[in-house]
Design a protein around this motif. Structure first.
Motif, PDB file in Angstrom:
ATOM      1  N   HIS A 153      -4.542   7.446  -1.956  1.00 51.78           N
ATOM      2  CA  HIS A 153      -3.733   7.195  -0.761  1.00 51.78           C
ATOM      3  C   HIS A 153      -2.888   8.436  -0.518  1.00 51.78           C
ATOM      4  CE1 HIS A 153      -4.957   3.011  -0.776  1.00 51.78           C
ATOM      5  NE2 HIS A 153      -4.250   2.783   0.312  1.00 51.78           N
ATOM      6  N   GLU A 194       3.395   3.342   2.571  1.00 50.01           N
ATOM      7  CA  GLU A 194       2.389   3.797   3.525  1.00 50.01           C
ATOM      8  C   GLU A 194       2.325   2.847   4.724  1.00 50.01           C
ATOM      9  OE1 GLU A 194       1.747   2.432   0.582  1.00 50.01           O
ATOM     10  OE2 GLU A 194       0.479   0.733   1.076  1.00 50.01           O
ATOM     11  N   TRP A 214       3.463   0.622   6.176  1.00 45.51           N
ATOM     12  CA  TRP A 214       4.198  -0.637   6.195  1.00 45.51           C
ATOM     13  C   TRP A 214       5.697  -0.444   6.387  1.00 45.51           C
ATOM     14  CZ3 TRP A 214       1.702  -5.185   6.539  1.00 45.51           C
ATOM     15  CH2 TRP A 214       0.342  -5.195   6.192  1.00 45.51           C
ATOM     16  N   HIS A 273      -4.775   5.898   7.648  1.00 50.06           N
ATOM     17  CA  HIS A 273      -4.151   4.626   7.284  1.00 50.06           C
ATOM     18  C   HIS A 273      -3.659   3.911   8.547  1.00 50.06           C
ATOM     19  CE1 HIS A 273      -1.737   1.806   4.769  1.00 50.06           C
ATOM     20  NE2 HIS A 273      -2.754   1.982   3.962  1.00 50.06           N
ATOM     21  N   HIS A 274      -2.932   2.792   8.346  1.00 55.30           N
ATOM     22  CA  HIS A 274      -2.503   1.996   9.514  1.00 55.30           C
ATOM     23  C   HIS A 274      -1.596   2.791  10.468  1.00 55.30           C
ATOM     24  CE1 HIS A 274      -4.040  -0.997   6.870  1.00 55.30           C
ATOM     25  NE2 HIS A 274      -2.913  -1.403   6.323  1.00 55.30           N
ATOM     26  N   ASP A 334     -10.189  -1.272   6.178  1.00 48.40           N
ATOM     27  CA  ASP A 334      -8.961  -2.008   5.887  1.00 48.40           C
ATOM     28  C   ASP A 334      -8.364  -2.472   7.210  1.00 48.40           C
ATOM     29  OD1 ASP A 334      -7.008  -3.106   4.330  1.00 48.40           O
ATOM     30  OD2 ASP A 334      -5.952  -1.236   3.932  1.00 48.40           O
ATOM     31  N   ARG A 369     -14.088  -5.659   3.870  1.00 47.21           N
ATOM     32  CA  ARG A 369     -13.026  -5.811   4.859  1.00 47.21           C
ATOM     33  C   ARG A 369     -13.491  -5.461   6.267  1.00 47.21           C
ATOM     34  NH1 ARG A 369      -7.514  -4.065   1.622  1.00 47.21           N
ATOM     35  NH2 ARG A 369      -7.849  -5.532  -0.078  1.00 47.21           N
ATOM     36  N   GLU A 413      -7.628  -7.320  -4.303  1.00 50.40           N
ATOM     37  CA  GLU A 413      -6.633  -6.240  -4.339  1.00 50.40           C
ATOM     38  C   GLU A 413      -5.508  -6.605  -5.294  1.00 50.40           C
ATOM     39  OE1 GLU A 413      -5.371  -4.883  -0.469  1.00 50.40           O
ATOM     40  OE2 GLU A 413      -3.326  -4.551  -1.145  1.00 50.40           O
TER      41      GLU A 413
HETATM   42  C1  JFZ Z   1      -4.153  -2.894   2.296  1.00 43.98           C
HETATM   43  C2  JFZ Z   1      -3.202  -1.927   2.957  1.00 43.98           C
HETATM   44  O1  JFZ Z   1      -2.392  -2.572   3.879  1.00 43.98           O
HETATM   45  C3  JFZ Z   1      -2.406  -1.191   1.909  1.00 43.98           C
HETATM   46  O2  JFZ Z   1      -1.498  -0.297   2.508  1.00 43.98           O
HETATM   47  C4  JFZ Z   1      -3.367  -0.436   1.021  1.00 43.98           C
HETATM   48  O3  JFZ Z   1      -4.034   0.563   1.760  1.00 43.98           O
HETATM   49  C5  JFZ Z   1      -4.338  -1.413   0.400  1.00 43.98           C
HETATM   50  C6  JFZ Z   1      -5.406  -0.757  -0.420  1.00 43.98           C
HETATM   51  O4  JFZ Z   1      -4.990  -2.187   1.390  1.00 43.98           O
HETATM   52  O5  JFZ Z   1      -3.474  -3.903   1.597  1.00 43.98           O
HETATM   53  C7  JFZ Z   1      -3.120  -5.040   2.201  1.00 43.98           C
HETATM   54  C8  JFZ Z   1      -4.029  -5.873   2.770  1.00 43.98           C
HETATM   55  C9  JFZ Z   1      -3.608  -7.022   3.392  1.00 43.98           C
HETATM   56  C10 JFZ Z   1      -2.268  -7.314   3.441  1.00 43.98           C
HETATM   57  C11 JFZ Z   1      -1.362  -6.479   2.842  1.00 43.98           C
HETATM   58  C12 JFZ Z   1      -1.777  -5.343   2.214  1.00 43.98           C
HETATM   59  N1  JFZ Z   1      -1.797  -8.461   4.102  1.00 43.98           N
HETATM   60  O6  JFZ Z   1      -2.620  -9.247   4.609  1.00 43.98           O
HETATM   61  O7  JFZ Z   1      -0.573  -8.694   4.157  1.00 43.98           O
END
Ligand code: JFZ
Length: 437
Positions: A20, A31, A33, A80-81, A193, A224, A235
């Motif tokens: 990341h 990141e 968020w 990323h987001h 993602d 995903r 995860e």
């Molecule tokens: C996701 C990403 O948001 C995170 O930043 C990172 O890259 C990870 C590998 O993948 O993780 C999540 C996925 C879903 C939620 C939160 C984090 N969710 O639904 O709240």
């Protein structure tokens, strides 16, 4: 679903490194968020672009470390987001927030940061030159894009049902980016993602998959893209029982965060990571272990140490790892294990005994194995281990119970591997202990 790609390389690989890397490393904030959840303002978050320099980024050093860890693939956050691309995307991101970046140019490290270059290409070249496969992490959702509905956690820019043209503009942008990645890098794996914000129809998931296959017909997709993925992607949380898909992957951080966060010092120890890793291997999964490099491209020492410890362990125990499959079902052995592809070799993982008397032994017990054990040894040592069969009734077909005393002196500092060479493919007894089965 698309065609079923060949998942063999992935099933054999066992370990991947997740990276990341993005502007969030500048301030060490979470990141994407951090602005989404209003821990910081969007303006403050995006100001990190001006300070993201990648000044000491050495792709060969990254590739060396990944190779040393024993990983066979690496997944890099291409975007990323937050919508900041690490490659030279040609797609422009419209924004109503003026002055945070130059909206006349794409929102990438190439055009908007002092790094002023494509960071993905040199990374992909460096790892592939070492035979490591490339996975492209890409966030389907893009909170920076004005035509994307989601932005901050407590609101949306608009509803798709009310403005399908606007959503289609976003789809064009997103599909074009996926196509760029697909054609430029021909990833072995796309690691999507952010699919949770929209439905499969809304993402046009079938088209996304087709775009991935355009660059590499054998591409694998993580789980995903709704139902269009090839494998389950838990995860952080370890599954208790084996996930449903044939191949699967646990992605996990080494401390508590994906990106670089100096405030987070809750590092997992090599012992813990190797214990989790072997548990995942025994359930037939891969571990995708994450590191978060600093904004200058250097990798924190704590992460590096864990990767090196994993590498030492992987080299010593390579035959119990690469190309193996899930181990014994529950009940036969109280621990994790793997099997060679032809199931003629069984590898039992034995956790290290810390601070124990080095003269002692660990008694390993194994139930319900019908095979003869041709040879038993501790991997990495030349010491043969006696296999004692206990409780075998001569006139019953039920196999006896096996005991193996493993001397503490020969044990690995993290996880010892006991190899049992069987007389043929594994044959299990799973009865209730009656005389006949
Ligand atoms: C996701 C990403 O948001 C995170 O930043 C990172 O890259 C990870 C590998 O993948 O993780 C999540 C996925 C879903 C939620 C939160 C984090 N969710 O639904 O709240």
């Amino acid at each position: 679903m698309g065609q079923s790609p060949n998942t063999d390389w992935f099933a054999d690989a066992r370990l991947g490194i997740f990276i990341h890397w993005g502007i969030y490393a500048v301030d060490g904030t979470s990141e994407s968020w951090s602005f989404h959840n209003r821990e910081t303002t969007y303006a403050q978050y995006m100001s990190q672009l001006q300070r993201f320099d990648a000044a000491r980024f050495n792709p060969d050093a990254w590739a060396n470390l990944i190779a040393e860890s024993g990983a066979r693939y690496a997944v890099l956050t291409t975007q990323h987001h937050d919508g900041v691309a690490l490659w030279n995307t040609k797609q422009r991101t419209p924004s109503s927030q003026k002055g945070l970046w130059n909206t006349q140019k794409p929102l990438s490290t190439v055009h908007q940061s002092p790094a002023a270059r494509d960071l993905v290409t040199p990374f992909v070249q460096a790892i592939r030159s070492k035979g490591i496969r490339f996975g492209a992490y890409y966030s389907l959702l893009d909170w920076s894009h004005d035509d994307y509905p989601g932005f901050l956690k407590d609101g949306t820019r608009y509803k798709i049902a009310n403005d399908s043209l606007r959503w289609n503009r976003f789809l064009q942008f997103m599909h074009a980016q996926v196509e760029e990645l697909s054609m430029q890098f021909k990833p072995d794996l796309f690691w999507f993602d952010g699919d949770w914000e929209h439905s499969e129809n809304e993402w046009q998931a079938a088209k996304v998959r087709a775009l991935c296959e355009k660059g590499n017909p054998q591409v694998l997709l993580n789980g995903r893209l709704k139902t269009y993925g090839d494998y389950d992607t838990p995860e952080q949380n370890m599954p208790v029982t084996r996930p449903a898909s044939k191949v699967w992957e646990l992605c996990m951080t080494i401390n508590n965060n994906w990106g670089y966060r100096p405030s987070d010092t809750n590092w997992k120890t090599p012992d813990e990571v190797i214990r989790i890793y072997t548990e995942v291997l025994g359930m037939g999964g891969n571990l995708l272990l994450d590191i978060g490099p600093r904004a200058d491209g250097t990798i924190p020492a704590e992460g590096e140490q864990v990767l090196k410890a994993l590498g030492r362990w992987n080299r010593k125990h390579a035959e119990a790892v690469y190309g193996t499959r899930e181990g014994l079902p529950y009940g036969h052995y109280h621990g994790s294990s793997t099997l060679s592809k032809d199931s003629t070799a069984l590898y039992l993982f034995i956790p290290s005994v810390k601070g124990g008397n080095q003269e002692g032994q660990v008694q390993v017990m194994l139930k319900g194995i019908r095979n003869q054990v041709v040879k038993c040894e501790v991997l990495g040592t030349s010491e043969p281990i006696q296999v004692k069969t206990v409780g075998k009734i001569s006139w019953s077909t039920v196999p006896g119970t096996l005991f193996m005393a493993v001397p503490l002196a020969g044990m690995d500092e993290h996880m010892t591997v006991l190899k049992l060479q069987l007389d043929g493919p594994l044959r299990l007894y799973s009865g209730k202990g009656g005389f006949a089965d």
